[in-house]
Each structure stands twice: as C-alpha cells, then as structure tokens.
Write a protein that holds these residues in place. Sequence first.
Motif, mmCIF file in Angstrom:
data_model
loop_
_atom_site.group_PDB
_atom_site.id
_atom_site.type_symbol
_atom_site.label_atom_id
_atom_site.label_comp_id
_atom_site.label_asym_id
_atom_site.label_seq_id
_atom_site.Cartn_x
_atom_site.Cartn_y
_atom_site.Cartn_z
ATOM 1 N N LEU A 18 55.670 43.117 46.297
ATOM 2 C CA LEU A 18 54.314 43.449 46.702
ATOM 3 C C LEU A 18 53.374 42.409 46.125
ATOM 4 N N ARG A 19 52.268 42.218 46.820
ATOM 5 C CA ARG A 19 51.235 41.320 46.308
ATOM 6 C C ARG A 19 49.924 42.094 46.237
ATOM 7 N N LEU A 20 49.399 42.226 45.040
ATOM 8 C CA LEU A 20 48.114 42.874 44.838
ATOM 9 C C LEU A 20 47.009 41.827 44.834
ATOM 10 N N SER A 21 45.882 42.213 45.378
ATOM 11 C CA SER A 21 44.719 41.338 45.378
ATOM 12 C C SER A 21 43.521 42.071 44.801
ATOM 13 N N CYS A 22 42.625 41.299 44.225
ATOM 14 C CA CYS A 22 41.388 41.849 43.667
ATOM 15 C C CYS A 22 40.265 40.879 44.028
ATOM 16 N N VAL A 23 39.273 41.406 44.709
ATOM 17 C CA VAL A 23 38.122 40.593 45.073
ATOM 18 C C VAL A 23 36.943 40.992 44.196
ATOM 19 N N ALA A 24 36.301 39.993 43.617
ATOM 20 C CA ALA A 24 35.181 40.240 42.714
ATOM 21 C C ALA A 24 33.865 39.846 43.374
ATOM 22 N N SER A 25 32.851 40.632 43.112
ATOM 23 C CA SER A 25 31.521 40.292 43.597
ATOM 24 C C SER A 25 30.844 39.369 42.604
ATOM 25 N N GLY A 26 29.766 38.763 43.004
ATOM 26 C CA GLY A 26 29.026 37.922 42.078
ATOM 27 C C GLY A 26 29.426 36.469 42.149
ATOM 28 N N ARG A 27 28.599 35.612 41.534
ATOM 29 C CA ARG A 27 28.829 34.182 41.599
ATOM 30 C C ARG A 27 29.375 33.612 40.302
ATOM 31 N N THR A 28 29.724 34.489 39.349
ATOM 32 C CA THR A 28 30.173 33.998 38.047
ATOM 33 C C THR A 28 31.606 34.385 37.752
ATOM 34 N N PHE A 29 32.387 34.587 38.799
ATOM 35 C CA PHE A 29 33.800 35.001 38.610
ATOM 36 C C PHE A 29 34.518 34.046 37.678
#
Length: 123
Positions: A18-29
């Motif tokens: 499986l491949r988990l993904s996480c998307v972050a908001s904001g411009r300072t990741f």
Amino acid sequence: QVQLVESGGGLVQTGDSLRLSCVASGRTFGNYAMGWVRQAPGKERELVAAITCVGSTKEYADSVKGRFSISRDNAKNTLSLQMNKLEPEDTAVYYCAAYRGCYPPRFIEYDYWGQGTQVTVSS
C-alpha cells in the motif's frame, strides 16, 4: 498552521503493498519535519517513520525497516509512505504528523496531525 489530509489506506492481504499519501496545506511545508505514526486498537502510538524537512535523513521503526519507505515532495506539499510486505501486525490507523523544526522530535511530539487512515492487513 498546517492541515494534513491522509489517503491510501485500505484492506489488503498479507504480503501486499500500500502507498499512503499526506497532503499538507500552507506554503511552509518544507520547514517541517514529518512523520508517520500508527496506533492499533489497545496499543500505544508508534512512530513508524520520520523524515527531515529537506528529506535528507529518514528514520524507521525496527518493525518496518526494509519494508516501508518514507518520502516527501516539498514542491507538491506531499508526504508518502510506501508499505511493502504488509503483515497483520501492521494493522492500525496511520497518522501523518508535522513538527515545527527541520529535524524530527525525539519522541512523538508532533505539532500537527491528520485525521488518520485505516490500514487493515488480513492473514
């Protein structure tokens, strides 16, 4: 403030991937160290993998070394966890977490958390 949204969990069989993904908001990741933390029913949270803010250093729990791989794409504000050779013991809710610093915290002292995604591995 960082908001994290995980995806990619599901029900699989022993040995699957499986491949988990996480998307972050904001411009300072790129300013945050990131981690994947899991929690199985009745058990304490466990740090699965962590990565520095620029991706130069990665850490893994002994239980997943050689099977899991953490990566990040700062241009896309995305954190990933590739999970291979899954075992029933990997069954848990997996959380994406962010830490305000370039290096991961010593313990599971992350500042921001996603809502979690369920991974279930059947035997």
